[in-house]
Design an enzyme around this catalytic site. Structure first.
Site, PDB file in Angstrom:
ATOM      1  N   ARG A  36      -4.431   9.886 -16.253  1.00 17.44           N
ATOM      2  CA  ARG A  36      -3.066  10.081 -16.773  1.00 17.44           C
ATOM      3  C   ARG A  36      -2.311   8.782 -17.041  1.00 17.44           C
ATOM      4  NH1 ARG A  36      -0.140  13.787 -12.851  1.00 17.44           N
ATOM      5  NH2 ARG A  36      -1.932  13.588 -11.461  1.00 17.44           N
ATOM      6  N   LYS A  73       9.389 -31.005 -20.398  1.00 17.08           N
ATOM      7  CA  LYS A  73       8.048 -30.656 -19.943  1.00 17.08           C
ATOM      8  C   LYS A  73       7.423 -31.820 -19.207  1.00 17.08           C
ATOM      9  CE  LYS A  73       4.207 -31.549 -21.506  1.00 17.08           C
ATOM     10  NZ  LYS A  73       3.009 -31.899 -22.295  1.00 17.08           N
TER      11      LYS A  73
END
Ligand code: UD1
Ligand code: MG
Length: 460
Positions: free
Chosen positions: A16, A351
Site C-alpha cells: 500500500r 563555500k
C-alpha cells in the site's frame, strides 16, 4: 539481567505504499523506519539484533549498512511465526527475545524497558493497547474468571464476540528463549490466512504453564505501524509535534510549534528563538540567544551564542561564531567557518572558507575556497573566481582589506593586509599591502558623441 536478543521483523511487502522502495526504508524525520527501530533496539544494549528481511532484497541491509546486525533473509514470507523461525539459529538458548516490527518506528525505550522488566525466564510479556476501533488487529483473549491472557486471535479467525474485544496485540513481545524453539516448531498454518502466526505461541505458553503478562505503552502512537503514505504522513506529524514539545519544555521559543521540522538532533541553549517553517537536519547546535529567521534550513551546523540567522538562509556543514549576522537569503556551504561578529548578507554564498572576526560581505557575493582575515569589507557583487574549469584555487584576503564593489579576485591570488581594491577591478596578481589597487580602464567622456537613432521603417 538475563540475556536479551532482539529480532526485528521487516520482510513484509508494504504494497500500500505504492513505491519501489522497501517499506522499512521510507523516512520518518529524515530516518528510515527501520533506522528508528534499530536505534531504539541498540539503546536496550542487547546481546544481538537480528533483522528478518525479504521484500526489496538486499536493498534493506545495504541501505542500513550496519555490520553488527545479523541479517536474516526470509523467502518466501509465510507469516510472523515463520519470520521469527528464520532468526532462531542466531538466538541464545537462554535469556529472552524482544520482537519488534520494522514498520513500527516510534516505540519508546521506556515502554520497552517496562515490557522487558515484566518478562523473565518463565514469563512471556506482550505489549497491548485498548483501542476504540480495534479492526484489523489480533485480539487479546483473556480467561473469563481469572482475567489472565489465554490466547491471541487474529481478526480474520475471530468469532463475532471475540471481535468485540478492544484490547489488541501490538505485535511487540518478549519471549523466554528456552521455550521459543519448541513453540515455533509446533506452529501450524491452519488458519484463515494460511500463515504461521507468531501469535499462536501465546496459547502454547499458557498450556506450558508459562505466564503471559501484558504492559501498555505510555502513548498509543508508540505502536502505530506504517502501511500507507497517509499513515507515514500522520506519524511524521506526531514525531514532529513531540520534538517541538520537547524544545518548548527546554525553554526554546517556537513561533509556531506546528511549523518546525527536525530531521536529526537539535540542541539548543537558553533563549533560542525559532521562527516558522525552519528545517533542522543532521546535528544542529544553537547556543544561547541564537535567533533563526523564518524559512531557514540548517544542516549539521553549529551557531555560537548571540548570532542571528535572518529569514530564507540555507546553511550546511558550517560553523558560525558568536554574534554573527547571517542572511536574509544567505547560502553557507560545507567547510565554512565564520569567526565572531561576521556579517554575511543577502544573496551571499560562502563555500569552504574561513572568515575572521568582524569581517563583512553584505550583498551579492561569492566567496569560495578563501581565507579572509579580520575586519575585511567585501563590497557588493565581489566574487572569488576559484575555478578555471578544471581545478580550484585559493584566495587569501588579509586583515583590514577593503574590496570595492563588483571586483573579481582570480585565484590563486593574495590581497595583502590593508589593501584597498577599487570597485570594478579584476585582480589577477597579488596586491601589495596598504595600497590602492585598481584594474579598470580610466573613465573618459567623449565630446560630441551621439546616441544611435532608430531608422524609420522601410529605409535601408
Ligand atoms: C500482526 C499480528 C497481529 C497484530 C498486528 C499488529 C500476527 C499473526 N499477527 O498482524 O496480532 O495485531 O501485527 O500490527 O503476528 N512480517 C515478516 N514476515 C512475514 C510476515 C510479516 O517479516 O512473513 C513482518 C512484517 O514486515 C511486519 C510484521 O511482520 O513488520 C507484521 O506483519 P503484518 O503482515 O503486518 O501482520 P498483521 O497481519 O498486521
Ligand atoms: Mg500489519
Amino acid at each position: 539481567m538475563s540475556k536479551l536478543n532482539i529480532v526485528i521483523l521487516a520482510a513484509g511487502l508494504g504494497k500500500r505504499m505504492h513505491s519501489a522502495l522497501p517499506k522499512v526504508l521510507h523516512l520518518v524525520a529524515g530516518k528510515p523506519l527501520l533506522g528508528h527501530v534499530l536505534d531504539t533496539g541498540r539503546a536496550l544494549s542487547p546481546q544481538r539484533i537480528c533483522v528478518v528481511y525479504g521484500h526489496g532484497g538486499d536493498a534493506v541491509p545495504q541501505a542500513i549498512g550496519d555490520e553488527t546486525i545479523t541479517w536474516v533473509r526470509q523467502m518466501p514470507q509465510l507469516g510472523t511465526g515463520h519470520a521469527l523461525m528464520q532468526a532462531l539459529p542466531y538466538l541464545d538458548k537462554d535469556g529472552m527475545t524482544l520482537v519488534l516490527y520494522g514498520d513500527v518506528p516510534l516505540t519508546s525505550i521506556e515502554t520497552l524497558k517496562r515490557l522487558i522488566a515484566i518478562a523473565g525466564e518463565k514469563t512471556f510479556s506482550l505489549l497491548t493497547v485498548e483501542l476504540a476501533d480495534p479492526a484489523g488487529y489480533g485480539r487479546i483473549v483473556r480467561n473469563d474468571e481469572t482475567g489472565d491472557i489465554a490466547a491471541i486471535v487474529e481478526e480474520k479467525d475471530a468469532s463475532k464476540s471475540q471481535r468485540e474485544i478492544q484490547e489488541i496485540n501490538t505485535g511487540i513481545m518478549v519471549i523466554p528463549n528456552q521455550y521459543l524453539h519448541g513453540w515455533l516448531h509446533k506452529l501450524e498454518n491452519h488458519n484463515a490466512q494460511k500463515e504461521y502466526y507468531l501469535t499462536d505461541i501465546v496459547a502454547m505458553s499458557v498450556k506450558d504453564g508459562v505466564k503471559v503478562e501484558a504492559a501498555q505503552p505510555a502513548y498509543a502512537w508508540e505502536t502505530i505501524g506504517i502501511n500507507s503514505k497517509t499513515q507515514l504522513a500522520a506519524l511524521e506529524r506526531i514525531f514532529q509535534n513531540e520534538s517541538a514539545k520537547k524544545l518548548l519544555d527546554q525553554g526554546v521559543t517556537l513561533a509556531d510549534m506546528s511549523r518546525i521540522d527536525i530531521r536529526g538532533q537539535l540542541d539548543c541553549g537558553r533563549d533560542v528563538e525559532i521562527d516558522i517553517n525552519c528545517i533542522f537536519e543532521g546535528h544542529v547546535q544553537l547556543e544561547d540567544g541564537v535567533k533563526v529567521g523564518a524559512h531557514s534550513i540548517l544542516k549539521n551546523v553549529k551557531v555560537a551564542a548571540g548570532s542571528t540567522i535572518a529569514p530564507f538562509s540555507l546553511i550546511e556543514a558550517a560553523e558560525i561564531g558568536e554574534n554573527c549576522r547571517i542572511g536574509p537569503y544567505a547560502r553557507i556551504r560545507p567547510g565554512t567557518k565564520l569567526a565572531n561578529e561576521v556579517h554575511i548578507g543577502s544573496f551571499v554564498e560562502v563555500k569552504n572558507s574561513t572568515i575572521a572576526v568582524g569581517s563583512k560581505a553584505n550583498h551579492l557575493s561569492y566567496i569560495g575556497d578563501s581565507i579572509v582575515g579580520k575586519n575585511v569589507n567585501i563590497g557588493a557583487g565581489t566574487i572569488t573566481c576559484n575555478y578555471d574549469g578544471a581545478n580550484k584555487y585559493q584566495t587569501i584576503i588579509e586583515d583590514d582589506v577593503f574590496v570595492g564593489s563588483d571586483t573579481q579576485l582570480v585565484a590563486p591570488v593574495k590581497v595583502a593586509r590593508g589593501s584597498t581594491i577599487g570597485a570594478g577591478s579584476t585582480i589577477t596578481k597579488d596586491t601589495p599591502p596598504e595600497t590602492l589597487t585598481l584594474s579598470r580602464a580610466k573613465q573618459m567622456s567623449i565630446d560630441g558623441w551621439k546616441r544611435p537613432v532608430k531608422k524609420p521603417k522601410g529605409e535601408k
